[in-house]
Design a protein around this motif. Structure first.
Motif, PDB file in Angstrom:
ATOM      1  N   ILE A  52       0.823  -1.221   0.000  1.00  0.00           N
ATOM      2  CA  ILE A  52       0.000   0.000   0.000  1.00  0.00           C
ATOM      3  C   ILE A  52       0.854   1.266   0.000  1.00  0.00           C
ATOM      4  CG2 ILE A  52      -1.967  -1.125   1.121  1.00  0.00           C
ATOM      5  CD1 ILE A  52      -1.041   0.142   3.762  1.00  0.00           C
ATOM      6  N   LEU A  70      -0.463   3.985  -2.263  1.00  0.00           N
ATOM      7  CA  LEU A  70      -1.702   4.561  -1.742  1.00  0.00           C
ATOM      8  C   LEU A  70      -1.405   5.565  -0.639  1.00  0.00           C
ATOM      9  CD1 LEU A  70      -3.798   1.259  -1.529  1.00  0.00           C
ATOM     10  CD2 LEU A  70      -3.839   2.971  -3.342  1.00  0.00           C
ATOM     11  N   THR A  97      -3.232  -6.305   1.039  1.00  0.00           N
ATOM     12  CA  THR A  97      -3.020  -5.478  -0.146  1.00  0.00           C
ATOM     13  C   THR A  97      -4.317  -5.303  -0.932  1.00  0.00           C
ATOM     14  OG1 THR A  97      -0.721  -6.214  -0.306  1.00  0.00           O
ATOM     15  CG2 THR A  97      -1.706  -5.246  -2.281  1.00  0.00           C
ATOM     16  N   GLN A 111      -6.155  -1.760  -1.674  1.00  0.00           N
ATOM     17  CA  GLN A 111      -6.366  -1.280  -3.032  1.00  0.00           C
ATOM     18  C   GLN A 111      -7.833  -0.952  -3.310  1.00  0.00           C
ATOM     19  OE1 GLN A 111      -4.642  -4.511  -5.239  1.00  0.00           O
ATOM     20  NE2 GLN A 111      -2.619  -3.547  -5.336  1.00  0.00           N
ATOM     21  N   HIS A 112      -8.751  -1.666  -2.675  1.00  0.00           N
ATOM     22  CA  HIS A 112     -10.171  -1.492  -2.971  1.00  0.00           C
ATOM     23  C   HIS A 112     -10.915  -0.638  -1.936  1.00  0.00           C
ATOM     24  CE1 HIS A 112      -9.179  -4.916  -5.570  1.00  0.00           C
ATOM     25  NE2 HIS A 112     -10.228  -4.569  -6.280  1.00  0.00           N
ATOM     26  N   TRP A 126      -5.906   2.483   2.232  1.00  0.00           N
ATOM     27  CA  TRP A 126      -4.868   1.937   3.107  1.00  0.00           C
ATOM     28  C   TRP A 126      -5.257   2.004   4.573  1.00  0.00           C
ATOM     29  CZ3 TRP A 126      -2.400   4.983   6.769  1.00  0.00           C
ATOM     30  CH2 TRP A 126      -2.556   6.361   6.653  1.00  0.00           C
TER      31      TRP A 126
END
Length: 413
Positions: A51, A54, A174, A178-179, A182
């Protein structure tokens, strides 16, 4: 040669242990609670690697600056964990583990709420300070649960949660990051930590046999030459894991010229190798004094050569990734048993130093690989600094530690 110089004590210890472990209601659940704790810790550690971009975007910093929290975590393990272990020398191991999991929850909660990179770095250092101390104290409880002569298997059980984190926890963390962001990744780690904390409260034994030792005794262990030689052997030798693991992504996309979608598969293959090597290594460590480390380091060197020479072929690369993970983890329980043999009166501190050495190995392997890449030697060249460091670690062990006698075993050790 059998590894125990004190076999004559084992029969008496077995009898004492049979009576003492009546405090353990269900040994399997005690061990599962410890492994769940290390799984939560490993998920937070390895999940952070996925992350970085992010964090950089959300906190408006560059990607290199976004790696500072990961570096801070490693320094927490190397510096904070030994400090906590020494300060809590007299604390019962059950109480210490519960306090550590509470600090873990606080650190990850604050990480999820960090408003800027400076505070995030500070919170990751605090969180990293938990790891080594938890593994050290957890190994003591696991050894108590298994009984005398099972130190390698005990440490492998505690490490088992970490290896599972490399297979499942890190990819899951992770994916969540990502979705969902973080911050949600760290919140998910907190949720897993709460489950681990509940399991520890329910299943850790309540017994004075797990009481701590004196600070003087713990500090005395730091004056022993064998301890620092083993820490050096671990830091140098295990670095080749991270000279490979850190660069698996470029191995797949740049060297083997395959889709980035294969990176999670390669990471999982490496993690499976670590899990297998860890379990086998625990058994070997309890039966043989040196073989786990000699076979582990020696085998890893052979597979590093294969990666460096033919790792651009995916059919070569994937089996070698599994093999490097397996052979390196084969050595780690032996490192723990040998460390404890030099300081049997400070087993928690020895487990803490083992984890500190592994995090130093993380830095050495990653830095060595980065130097090779910057020199323009090619993607697969990252394995050669690891090869060099592991070779030095193996030679140091053979020349100085392999034949060293363990320290006398105190009555309570």
């Amino acid at each position: 040669m059998h590894r125990h110089a004190y076999d004559s004590q084992c029969v008496a210890e077995e009898r004492r242990h049979t009576l003492a472990t009546s405090a353990i209601r269900n040994p399997k659940l005690t061990l599962a609670a410890l492994a769940l704790g290390t799984f939560a810790i490993g998920t937070g550690e390895f999940g952070s690697n996925g992350i970085i971009q992010l964090i950089a975007s959300d906190l408006d910093v560059s990607v290199p600056v976004a790696t500072y929290p990961i570096t801070a975590y490693a320094f927490g393990v190397m510096l904070g964990s030994p400090a906590i272990t020494l300060l809590a020398a007299r604390v019962n191991r059950r109480t210490l583990l519960l306090g550590l999991i509470a600090l873990f929850l606080i650190g990850n909660t604050l990480s999820a709420l960090a408003p800027n990179i400076t505070l995030l770095v500070a919170f990751r250092f605090v969180t990293g300070s938990v790891q080594g101390a938890f593994f050290g104290a957890g190994a003591v409880v696991a050894a108590y649960t298994y009984g005398p002569g099972k130190g390698g298997k005990a440490f492998a059980t505690v490490m088992g949660g970490l290896t599972v984190a490399t297979i499942a926890g890190s990819p899951l963390g992770t994916f969540v990051g990502q979705h969902a962001g973080w911050r949600v990744m760290y919140a998910t780690v907190v949720a897993v930590g709460v489950l681990a904390g509940a399991a520890l409260v329910a299943w850790l034994p309540r017994t004075d046999d797990l009481r701590g030792s004196s600070l003087t005794g713990e500090l005395g262990a730091l004056r022993r030459r064998g301890v620092w030689l083993m820490v050096t052997v671990a830091a140098l030798g295990i670095s080749s894991i991270f000279a490979v693991y850190t660069f698996i992504g470029p191995f797949i996309t740049d060297a083997a010229r395959r889709s980035a979608s294969l990176i999670p598969v390669a990471l999982a293959v490496f993690g499976l190798g670590m899990a297998v090597g860890n379990q086998v290594g625990g058994r070997i460590a309890d039966e043989y004094e040196n073989r786990g480390l000699l076979w582990g380091y020696g085998g890893a060197l052979a597979f590093l050569v294969l990666i460096g020479a033919a790792g651009d072929n995916l059919l070569v690369l994937l089996p070698c990734l599994f093999a490097v993970g397996a052979t390196m983890m084969l050595a780690i329980p032996t490192i723990q048993v040998r460390l404890t043999s030099f300081a049997p009166d400070a087993p928690t501190l020895m487990g803490t130093l083992n984890l500190a050495a592994l995090n130093l190995a993380n830095c050495l392997g990653a830095i060595g690989g980065a130097i090779a890449l910057d020199a323009g030697w090619g993607t697969l060249s990252t394995v050669w600094p690891g090869f060099l460091l592991t070779t030095v670690g193996l030679l140091l062990y053979v020349m100085t530690v392999a034949r060293a006698k363990p320290a006398p075993v105190p009555a309570r050790a």
